[in-house]
Design a protein around this motif. Structure first.
Motif: not given
Length: 94
Positions: A58-63
């Motif tokens: 999720e954090a990777k997708r947010l970035k």
């Protein structure tokens, strides 16, 4: 002498938060956790606010979404500038 900062990927930040939370739950003090992770209290709080409760994916997708959003805003700004220039040329105000 100050320690040179380094950028961490969103996945690394999420893992660091999880590791820090586990250390805190294990009875370590906040100062020990911050020292072990190599971050300041301000950085820890910013990470917790931004990435707290997220999974690495999720954090990777947010970035990725933030980067895409920035690119789209730049494209829109360029298109609006082109439109304004063409309008001024059409009106003869150049």
């Amino acid at each position: 002498m100050t320690k040179k900062g380094r950028r961490r990927s969103p996945e690394q930040i999420v893992r660091a938060i999880q590791e820090g939370e586990a250390m805190l739950a294990g009875g370590k003090s906040e100062a020990e956790v911050f020292q072990k992770l190599g971050v300041s209290e301000g950085t820890w709080n910013r990470w917790k606010n931004q990435y707290g409760g997220m999974k690495s994916e999720e954090a990777k997708r947010l970035k990725e979404l933030e980067l895409e959003n920035r690119r789209l805003k730049e494209l829109l700004a360029e298109a609006e500038l082109d439109k304004r220039m063409l309008k001024e040329i059409a009106e003869g105000n150049f």
